[in-house]
Structure formats: structure tokens, C-alpha cells
Design an enzyme around this catalytic site. Sequence first.
Site, short mmCIF file in Angstrom:
data_model
loop_
_atom_site.label_atom_id
_atom_site.label_comp_id
_atom_site.label_asym_id
_atom_site.label_seq_id
_atom_site.Cartn_x
_atom_site.Cartn_y
_atom_site.Cartn_z
CD1 TRP A 116 -2.15 -2.06 0.38
CD2 TRP A 116 -2.90 -1.23 2.34
NE1 TRP A 116 -3.19 -2.85 0.80
CE2 TRP A 116 -3.67 -2.37 2.00
CE3 TRP A 116 -3.18 -0.54 3.52
CZ2 TRP A 116 -4.71 -2.83 2.81
CZ3 TRP A 116 -4.21 -1.01 4.33
CH2 TRP A 116 -4.97 -2.14 3.97
CD GLU B 167 8.12 3.50 -4.00
OE1 GLU B 167 7.50 3.33 -2.94
OE2 GLU B 167 7.62 3.29 -5.13
CB SER C 176 3.40 -1.56 -14.34
OG SER C 176 3.97 -0.30 -14.05
N GLY D 214 0.37 0.14 -6.98
CA GLY D 214 -0.82 0.95 -7.27
C GLY D 214 -2.10 0.14 -7.36
C1 PEP Z 1 5.87 -1.55 -5.99
O1 PEP Z 1 5.96 -0.40 -5.57
O2 PEP Z 1 6.36 -2.50 -5.36
C2 PEP Z 1 5.18 -1.75 -7.25
C3 PEP Z 1 5.34 -2.89 -7.87
O3 PEP Z 1 4.40 -0.71 -7.68
P1 PEP Z 1 3.42 -0.72 -8.98
O4 PEP Z 1 2.66 -2.02 -8.95
O5 PEP Z 1 2.54 0.47 -8.77
O6 PEP Z 1 4.28 -0.63 -10.18
#
Ligand code: PEP
Length: 267
Positions: free
Chosen positions: A18, A111, A225, A247
Site C-alpha cells: 500500500w 523507494e 505495473s 498501485g
Molecule cells: C511496488 O511499488 O512494489 C510496485 C510494484 O508498484 P506498482 O505495482 O505500482 O508498479
Amino acid sequence: MAAVNPVQRRVPLIAGNWKMNLDHLQSIAFVQKLAWTLKDASHDFSAVEVAVFPPFTDLRSVQTLVAADKLPLAFGGQDVSEHESGAYTGEIAAAFLAALECRYVIIGHSERRTLHGETDEQVAGKVAAALAHGVAPIICVGETADDLEKHGASAVPVAQLRTALSRVDSAADIVVAYEPVWAIGSGQAATPEQAEQVAAALRGVVAEVLGEEVAAKTRILYGGSVKSGNIAGFMREPNVDGALVGGASLDVAEFAAIVRYQKHVGL
Ligand code: PEP
């Protein structure tokens, strides 16, 4: 439908990160809705495990709800301290996560690495701390677009994982998440073939460091993604055992559709 892929013998894991979204009240509503949605759809939790990773301030609420309603959902923290306890303002000890019945903790998310300067050595310390308290680390590795161009897809994630495992003993319960940094939140996922190639290389590292037996049972997730429309392609690959979803994990219907990938792709 087999509970476990007969070839892989690993229960797939769909994990929702999240990030810094949903407060503790919102987390209760979200987890209730997710559990009802999956229950209504007769989701078999022994066939595909589901885990959510709320902010630290939500964990007690999620734990209380999961325990009270006996929900078949796992949950965990998005980070952990490499230290046992003491003067580390703002940090959360692995013992605290264990006390809240966290089954997993995400470690080394890109991140954390880019925004907080987390090093491979710190990641190794966090992995060791989590394992010492019986919390399974989901070790995130992945290359940037620049790394991809300069070194190819596998070199950086392989090196990151080797260091992350440097303080782990042989009987470890670990999960690895291959998350190409260029694919996170960009809408541009890797191809299933790219994910498979790196996942196979990462399984090779686990085998090299922890032995074939641990490698055979270690789940390797793809992240970057992931949506209900592309999860099937990843799950068809022999070395991809689930997904770490950012996301799309914040939308109950979409996340539930990712969890239920077997239903809409006939796997
Ligand atoms: C993540 O932050 O671990 C991730 C995979 O983000 P997203 O699915 O939004 O690309």
C-alpha cells in the site's frame, strides 16, 4: 484446480504494497471489503496466498480485524530496522512486527533504496533481523533503466540478492521480489520473458548461497505495473511465483482480480 503448481510445488503469493496510503480506519474498511470480495468469489486461499502491507500505523488494526474475524489474509510491514532495539528514532524493530503477527516484511524496496539511501549491506542486516524474529523477508531487488542499458537485466538484481543473503543461514524462509525500477509505477511492466529470465537467475543465487532445496521452495515474485490484465502472463512462467503489487493493490476489485488470476486465465 491444484492447490500448488505440481511442477513448482510453491504456493503463489499475491502481495499488495500500500505504500503511504490508507490510514488505520481506511485499512479496516479495505481489508473487510477485500476479504468479502474474495470470499464471495470462493477464492481458495490455500491455492493463492494473499498478503497486504499497510503503513505501520495500520498494523494493529489489521491484526485485530484478521484475528477477530479469522480472515485468511497475511499482512506485514513495509520495512524493518536492522537493529534489535535502542536509540533509533522512527525505526521499527522486527520483534515489534513479530508481536503483531506479521508473517512477512518487505525489505529493500526501491523507494527505500533511492529515497532513503538504503544500501545492500543495510538490506542484509534487515533480512537477518527479520529472520531472527520469524518474520519472512520479501527481499526486493531490481535494476534501474540505466543499469538495464549498461549491464543488462540480471546483473544488478543478482548482485543485490547475493549481498542481501550474505547473513542468512541455510534454513531460511525467504521470498524474493524482482522489481525492475523502471517498471514500478510507470505503467510499463517487464515482459513475462524478461521477468522469467531474471527470476531464474535469482533462483540460481538462492541455490548457490542457501542450497538447492531452499531455492526450490523459495517464491520469487515479479513486481512493476502488475494489473489484472497482465498478471496471467507472469504467472505462466515457471520461476515466477506471484506478484508484488503497488498501485493496483489499492483498488479492491482490481487487486481481487489479480489474486484470482487463475479464474480469468484458466491456469
Ligand atoms: C511496488 O511499488 O512494489 C510496485 C510494484 O508498484 P506498482 O505495482 O505500482 O508498479
